[in-house]
Design a protein around this motif. Structure first.
Motif, mmCIF file in Angstrom:
data_model
loop_
_atom_site.group_PDB
_atom_site.id
_atom_site.type_symbol
_atom_site.label_atom_id
_atom_site.label_comp_id
_atom_site.label_asym_id
_atom_site.label_seq_id
_atom_site.Cartn_x
_atom_site.Cartn_y
_atom_site.Cartn_z
ATOM 1 N N HIS A 1 3.339 -1.347 -8.852
ATOM 2 C CA HIS A 1 3.837 -2.051 -7.666
ATOM 3 C C HIS A 1 2.808 -2.203 -6.558
ATOM 4 C CE1 HIS A 1 6.686 -3.394 -4.633
ATOM 5 N NE2 HIS A 1 6.295 -2.400 -3.841
ATOM 6 N N PHE A 2 1.955 -1.196 -6.363
ATOM 7 C CA PHE A 2 1.115 -1.157 -5.171
ATOM 8 C C PHE A 2 -0.275 -1.734 -5.443
ATOM 9 C CE2 PHE A 2 4.270 2.172 -4.449
ATOM 10 C CZ PHE A 2 4.717 1.825 -3.183
ATOM 11 N N ASP A 3 -0.753 -2.516 -4.483
ATOM 12 C CA ASP A 3 -2.102 -3.081 -4.562
ATOM 13 C C ASP A 3 -3.161 -2.046 -4.220
ATOM 14 O OD1 ASP A 3 -1.294 -5.935 -5.000
ATOM 15 O OD2 ASP A 3 -0.362 -5.626 -3.033
ATOM 16 N N ALA A 4 -2.778 -1.028 -3.480
ATOM 17 C CA ALA A 4 -3.725 0.029 -3.097
ATOM 18 C C ALA A 4 -2.964 1.317 -2.839
ATOM 19 C CB ALA A 4 -4.511 -0.377 -1.854
ATOM 20 N N TYR B 1 7.233 12.047 -8.192
ATOM 21 C CA TYR B 1 8.131 11.025 -7.647
ATOM 22 C C TYR B 1 8.204 9.815 -8.587
ATOM 23 C CZ TYR B 1 10.467 8.219 -4.080
ATOM 24 O OH TYR B 1 11.382 7.465 -3.384
ATOM 25 N N ALA B 2 9.398 9.263 -8.719
ATOM 26 C CA ALA B 2 9.604 8.105 -9.607
ATOM 27 C C ALA B 2 9.270 6.813 -8.854
ATOM 28 C CB ALA B 2 11.036 8.081 -10.115
ATOM 29 N N PHE B 3 7.979 6.555 -8.691
ATOM 30 C CA PHE B 3 7.543 5.324 -8.030
ATOM 31 C C PHE B 3 7.882 4.114 -8.891
ATOM 32 C CE2 PHE B 3 4.334 8.471 -6.509
ATOM 33 C CZ PHE B 3 4.606 8.396 -5.155
ATOM 34 N N GLU B 4 8.040 2.961 -8.230
ATOM 35 C CA GLU B 4 8.154 1.710 -8.971
ATOM 36 C C GLU B 4 6.836 1.449 -9.698
ATOM 37 O OE1 GLU B 4 9.053 -3.036 -8.154
ATOM 38 O OE2 GLU B 4 9.441 -1.554 -6.572
ATOM 39 N N SER B 5 6.917 1.157 -10.974
ATOM 40 C CA SER B 5 5.717 1.011 -11.796
ATOM 41 C C SER B 5 4.916 -0.229 -11.415
ATOM 42 C CB SER B 5 6.120 0.932 -13.270
ATOM 43 O OG SER B 5 4.994 0.790 -14.097
ATOM 44 N N ILE C 1 0.496 8.762 -9.810
ATOM 45 C CA ILE C 1 0.101 7.838 -8.756
ATOM 46 C C ILE C 1 -0.498 6.565 -9.353
ATOM 47 C CG2 ILE C 1 -1.519 7.540 -6.841
ATOM 48 C CD1 ILE C 1 -1.111 10.636 -6.355
ATOM 49 N N ARG C 2 -1.313 6.725 -10.389
ATOM 50 C CA ARG C 2 -1.915 5.532 -11.015
ATOM 51 C C ARG C 2 -0.855 4.610 -11.591
ATOM 52 N NH1 ARG C 2 -2.903 4.543 -16.079
ATOM 53 N NH2 ARG C 2 -2.789 6.739 -16.721
ATOM 54 N N GLN C 3 0.196 5.179 -12.136
ATOM 55 C CA GLN C 3 1.252 4.352 -12.706
ATOM 56 C C GLN C 3 2.001 3.551 -11.639
ATOM 57 O OE1 GLN C 3 3.348 7.410 -14.857
ATOM 58 N NE2 GLN C 3 2.108 7.147 -16.702
ATOM 59 N N ALA C 4 1.883 3.995 -10.375
ATOM 60 C CA ALA C 4 2.496 3.240 -9.282
ATOM 61 C C ALA C 4 1.627 2.074 -8.829
ATOM 62 C CB ALA C 4 2.759 4.172 -8.104
ATOM 63 N N VAL D 1 0.842 -1.189 0.000
ATOM 64 C CA VAL D 1 0.000 0.000 0.000
ATOM 65 C C VAL D 1 0.884 1.248 0.000
ATOM 66 C CG1 VAL D 1 -1.857 1.235 1.185
ATOM 67 C CG2 VAL D 1 -1.755 -1.259 1.307
ATOM 68 N N LEU D 2 0.459 2.254 -0.758
ATOM 69 C CA LEU D 2 1.108 3.565 -0.803
ATOM 70 C C LEU D 2 0.187 4.582 -0.157
ATOM 71 C CD1 LEU D 2 3.326 5.524 -1.897
ATOM 72 C CD2 LEU D 2 2.005 5.620 -4.031
ATOM 73 N N ASP D 3 0.712 5.367 0.789
ATOM 74 C CA ASP D 3 -0.049 6.410 1.489
ATOM 75 C C ASP D 3 0.466 7.775 1.044
ATOM 76 O OD1 ASP D 3 -1.525 7.952 3.238
ATOM 77 O OD2 ASP D 3 -0.509 7.260 5.056
ATOM 78 N N ILE D 4 -0.387 8.522 0.338
ATOM 79 C CA ILE D 4 -0.005 9.814 -0.231
ATOM 80 C C ILE D 4 -0.248 10.927 0.779
ATOM 81 C CG2 ILE D 4 -0.451 11.464 -2.082
ATOM 82 C CD1 ILE D 4 0.749 8.903 -3.113
ATOM 83 N N GLY D 5 0.756 11.798 0.959
ATOM 84 C CA GLY D 5 0.620 12.874 1.945
ATOM 85 C C GLY D 5 0.469 12.303 3.340
ATOM 86 N N CYS D 6 1.376 11.418 3.704
ATOM 87 C CA CYS D 6 1.218 10.604 4.921
ATOM 88 C C CYS D 6 1.355 11.394 6.204
ATOM 89 C CB CYS D 6 2.221 9.457 4.909
ATOM 90 S SG CYS D 6 3.960 10.005 4.982
ATOM 91 N N GLY D 7 1.914 12.610 6.137
ATOM 92 C CA GLY D 7 2.067 13.395 7.347
ATOM 93 C C GLY D 7 2.913 12.681 8.375
ATOM 94 N N ALA D 8 2.452 12.668 9.617
ATOM 95 C CA ALA D 8 3.192 12.035 10.706
ATOM 96 C C ALA D 8 2.981 10.532 10.773
ATOM 97 C CB ALA D 8 2.807 12.675 12.035
ATOM 98 N N GLY D 9 2.290 9.963 9.796
ATOM 99 C CA GLY D 9 2.304 8.521 9.612
ATOM 100 C C GLY D 9 1.197 7.710 10.235
#
Length: 281
Positions: free
Chosen positions: A118-121, A112-116, A141-144, A53-61
């Motif tokens: 890669h993420f399930d969500a 950002y150069a995300f791995e293409s 983001i979609r390409q990630a 999973v990728l969390d966009i704008g994750c802030g303090a996590g």
């Protein structure tokens, strides 16, 4: 999609200085206020045990950590944020809480150069409204995401539907120069208030099965933390860093009465109006 010029420079400056530092200092308060949305996003975006999973704008996590626990040790959750101070705090929280399958990156999700594939969500708790070019950002983001991967995020609806969140600005307005009329297309807290606009952005960036639901959740903050919240964040926090002492005193004196209608039994309670947005890559 990566661009020839560096995007989001104003947001980067803001979140690596005053705003980011304020959010670091107020992390326990803000996580408490936004806790209902953490559960909402994790439930909506959960890809199953072992998912990435990728969390966009994750802030303090907080959401990254919650999702990392949810996907289990065989899964992984990566948080990305433009704010170095917030990412540093998130990384330390993962270490202290021993959430080994959560990690954090400083970066701009628009470029950002995300791995293409890669993420399930991909998820976000109020982290996607600040892009200079939201279509470019959501393409990147979609390409990630893997084909068919989930997207789930929350974004604020209109200021009119979030009266608590605009109370400080209204109370301070008589003591400040007239504010410019907000540009609804500019990055900012309420940039995704128009649901039709959000759908257009996602369609233009190639997402499918787009669904927007109104998510109105009860939130609260301890009365003892309320004035810290009101004076450190948003346009009032920014104004108080710039005005003279007399003006600052007028504003801070006006704030308790403005928030009084929300306060009862030691807590300020309010309804938080957002969109829960879901889609597929």
């Amino acid at each position: 999609m990566p661009q020839s010029t560096q995007p989001n420079t104003r947001q980067a400056a803001l979140w690596n200085d005053a705003s980011g530092k304020a959010w670091v200092e107020m992390q326990p308060i803000l996580d408490g206020v936004l806790a209902p949305f953490e559960s909402l996003v994790v439930d909506a975006g959960y890809p199953g045990e072992g998912g990435n999973v990728l969390d966009i704008g994750c802030g303090a996590g907080a959401t990254t950590l919650a999702m990392a626990r949810r996907v289990g040790n065989d899964g992984r959750c990566v948080g990305i944020d433009i704010s170095q101070p917030l990412v540093a705090l998130a990384t330390e929280r993962a270490r202290v809480q021993e959430v080994a399958n959560a990690s954090f990156k400083v970066g701009d999700a628009q470029a950002y150069a995300f791995e293409s594939r890669h993420f399930d969500a991909v998820v976000s708790r109020f982290g996607v409204m600040f892009f200079d070019d939201p279509v470019a950002a959501f393409i990147n983001i979609r390409q990630a995401a893997r084909p068919g991967g989930k997207l789930a995020f929350v974004a604020w609806r209109s200021p009119a539907e979030n009266d608590f969140m605009t109370t400080a600005a209204r109370a301070a307005a008589p003591f400040l120069p007239p504010a410019p009329v907000p540009n609804p297309d500019a990055p900012g807290q309420f940039a995704f208030a128009d649901g039709a606009k959000v759908k257009r952005i996602l369609e233009a960036s190639g997402w499918s099965s787009i669904k927007l639901e109104q998510a109105d959740l009860p939130c609260q903050i301890a009365e003892g933390d309320l004035m810290t919240y009101a004076t450190r964040l948003g346009p009032v926090g920014a104004a108080l860093r710039e005005v003279d002492r007399a003006t600052a005193e007028k504003i801070t004196t006006a704030l308790p009465a403005a928030f009084a209608p929300f306060v009862e039994d030691g807590k300020a309670r309010f309804n938080a109006a957002s969109w829960l947005v879901t889609a597929r890559a």
